[in-house]
Design an enzyme around this catalytic site. Structure first.
Site, PDB file in Angstrom:
ATOM      1  CB  SER A 255       0.434  30.626 -15.012  1.00  0.00           C
ATOM      2  OG  SER A 255       0.404  32.087 -14.611  1.00  0.00           O
ATOM      3  CE  LYS A 256       0.631  32.159 -22.003  1.00  0.00           C
ATOM      4  NZ  LYS A 256       0.780  31.542 -23.381  1.00  0.00           N
ATOM      5  NE  ARG A 257      -2.435  34.703 -16.615  1.00  0.00           N
ATOM      6  CZ  ARG A 257      -3.057  33.722 -15.835  1.00  0.00           C
ATOM      7  NH1 ARG A 257      -3.310  34.623 -14.697  1.00  0.00           N
ATOM      8  NH2 ARG A 257      -3.182  32.694 -15.950  1.00  0.00           N
ATOM      9  CE  LYS A 258       1.198  36.296 -10.448  1.00  0.00           C
ATOM     10  NZ  LYS A 258       0.430  35.417  -9.220  1.00  0.00           N
TER      11      LYS A 258
END
Ligand code: GLU
Length: 500
Positions: A255-258
């Site tokens: 996911s874009k958080r990582k």
């Protein structure tokens, strides 16, 4: 094979950008369609209006186009089964839902949000899986008519079988068995009149004559609902392939958080399409040849098959992507790499192309085409991502502030005195060179080095340092070639002065 009835679709929701996992799905679809002479369709699933983001549809087209994946039918192109925007198909979804109610395979549910929340909470308290208790499934016709009369908001739910098993066939996973008792009567039509994914996707797939549904494994739990919806509607059953999830290295869902996940992020970072495609294909698919990792699109077209997809979650290794990219950068002809760089810099709005030069606005430089080609060739040796290209040009336009300790190199047998000697040795030789080219530079300097009895490194290392001021740079001849005679002499002179 041409003209087959094989039809596959990509059905992204326009919620922001095209995720690399969606690009991977697009690749699977595209390869299979190409192999079978079928059609590849883009359907935009925008029924969840609250999640629809402006510009997202354009981002989907742009990413597919960049990847070189052509579409046969789409909202933009149109096609025999238009519209391809799911929200525009709402009347059709409503018609099907009502038909199912009439036929008795679906029912209206008048339960309020509050009741459903209470129900869920009490089930959770008792450690039961949340499931609708089917209250409205047992309403009499008169009760339903009364609620309709009152205008009570309602949904439409599918009547799932109450016992037995629902059996799915997955081209990759084989038979998947779902006990009916675990199944919920899924909502087909929401109170706002829009269909849920469950109904909309099944109706649209049937209307668009989709033969194979390739989608992420997160849809497996909904698969029994879809089987029952398709059966209730009397549609032909498409073949299903549920592909594996992509995980971060810490095994959480990508996911874009990582890290970056949008295809546009990878384009901006300077990855080549061949590298991203090849890398994505190796995330969750193995080719027929063990140890072979580099696959061109043509090779993939020959060897791709669904049964080589893995079912274990696949890990996305950014470092591995860099390895692919560096590999592809080095395997290209300088012409081809230059074309990619120009395309990349155009995408980044950082190049102005004229007949005989390229201007790079971010560094305020106009570079003649021949020089640009040389710069590309030199950068090609080490570059991992195309974003490194413009910064790599600094060395040609300004000499870094460097410390003379850079000259000293034990292995090359260069100390302060030797570095100074090298400068003094080179200056008159270069002064004499009339035709300034890499070949003449090499030929003249190497001959003089041999004649004087030096080791190559004793002259070339200090020369490279004086020309670049950096611990690492293109080689001495490459640098001199691009810098030209005047700048080369100037930088050697500066080196000499620093050493004196
Ligand atoms: N709109 C769904 C999604 O974005 C499509 C799933 C499918 O391919 O059926 O996940």
């Amino acid at each position: 094979m041409t003209g087959s009835n094989v039809r596959l679709r990509l059905a992204p929701s326009p919620t922001g950008f095209l995720h690399v996992a969606t690009l991977r799905l697009a690749l699977y679809n595209y390869l299979f369609v190409q192999q079978h002479g079928g059609q590849f369709i883009l359907r935009i699933e925008d029924t969840d209006q609250a999640r629809t983001v402006e510009g997202a549809i354009e981002a989907i087209y742009a990413a597919l186009e960049w990847a070189g994946i052509p579409l046969d039918e789409s909202p933009k192109i149109g096609g025999p089964y238009a519209p391809y925007m799911q929200s525009e198909r709402t009347p059709r979804h409503q018609e099907v839902a009502r038909r199912l109610v009439t036929e008795g395979t679906a029912y209206r549910c008048f339960c309020t949000k509050e009741r459903l929340t209470e129900l869920r909470e009490s089930q959770e308290k008792r450690g039961l899986p949340p499931q609708y208790d089917r209250k409205c499934r047992h309403m009499t016709e008169t009760e339903v008519a009364e609620e309709l009369q009152k205008g009570t908001p309602h949904t439409i739910r599918i009547k799932m079988p109450l016992e037995g098993e629902i059996i799915g066939e997955d081209l990759l996973r084989g038979k998947i068995v779902f006990p009916a008792k675990d199944q919920d009567d899924a909502i087909l039509l929401k109170t706002d009149g829009f269909a849920t994914y469950h109904l909309a996707a099944m109706v649209d797939d049937a209307d668009m004559k989709i033969t194979h549904v390739v989608r992420g494994e997160e849809w497996i739990p909904s698969y029994p609902k879809h089987i029952e919806i398709i059966k209730a509607c009397g549609f032909p059953m498409p073949k299903f392939v549920h592909t594996t999830l992509i995980l971060n290295e810490d095994r959480t869902k990508l996911s874009k958080r990582k890290g970056p996940v949008a295809v546009s992020n990878f384009i901006e970072a300077g990855y080549l399409r061949e590298a991203l495609i090849n890398f994505l294909m190796m995330v969750g698919w193995t080719g027929p040849e063990t140890n072979k990792e580099l696959y061109t699109m043509d090779e993939l077209l020959k060897v791709f098959s669904f049964d080589r997809l893995t079912t274990a979650p696949a890990v996305f290794k950014y470092e591995k992507l860099d390895w692919f990219n560096g590999n592809y950068i080095r395997s290209k002809s300088p012409e081809a790499l230059e074309a990619d760089l120009v395309e990349y810099l155009t995408y980044m709005k950082n190049i102005v192309v004229t007949e005989d030069a390229f201007t790079i606005p971010s560094i305020h430089q106009t570079i003649p085409r021949a020089t640009f080609r040389k710069m590309v060739t030199h950068a090609q040796q080490k570059m991992v991502k195309m974003s490194e290209f413009v910064p790599s040009l600094d060395v040609y336009f300004s000499l870094a502030e460097y410390n003379t300790s850079l000259f000293f190199n034990e292995k090359m047998k260069v100390d302060a005195a030797m570095a100074k000697t090298a400068m003094a040795f080179l200056l008159p030789i270069l002064e004499e060179i009339q035709e300034w080219s890499i070949d003449s530079l090499k030929e003249t300097i190497m001959a003089k080095i041999a004649e004087a009895g030096y080791k190559n490194g004793q002259i070339l290392w200090p020369m490279r340092v004086a020309l670049s001021g950096l611990p690492m740079s293109p080689g001495a001849f490459e640098m001199a070639d691009v810098l030209g005679k005047e700048e080369t002499m100037q930088r050697l002179q500066t080196g000499l002065e620093k050493l004196s």
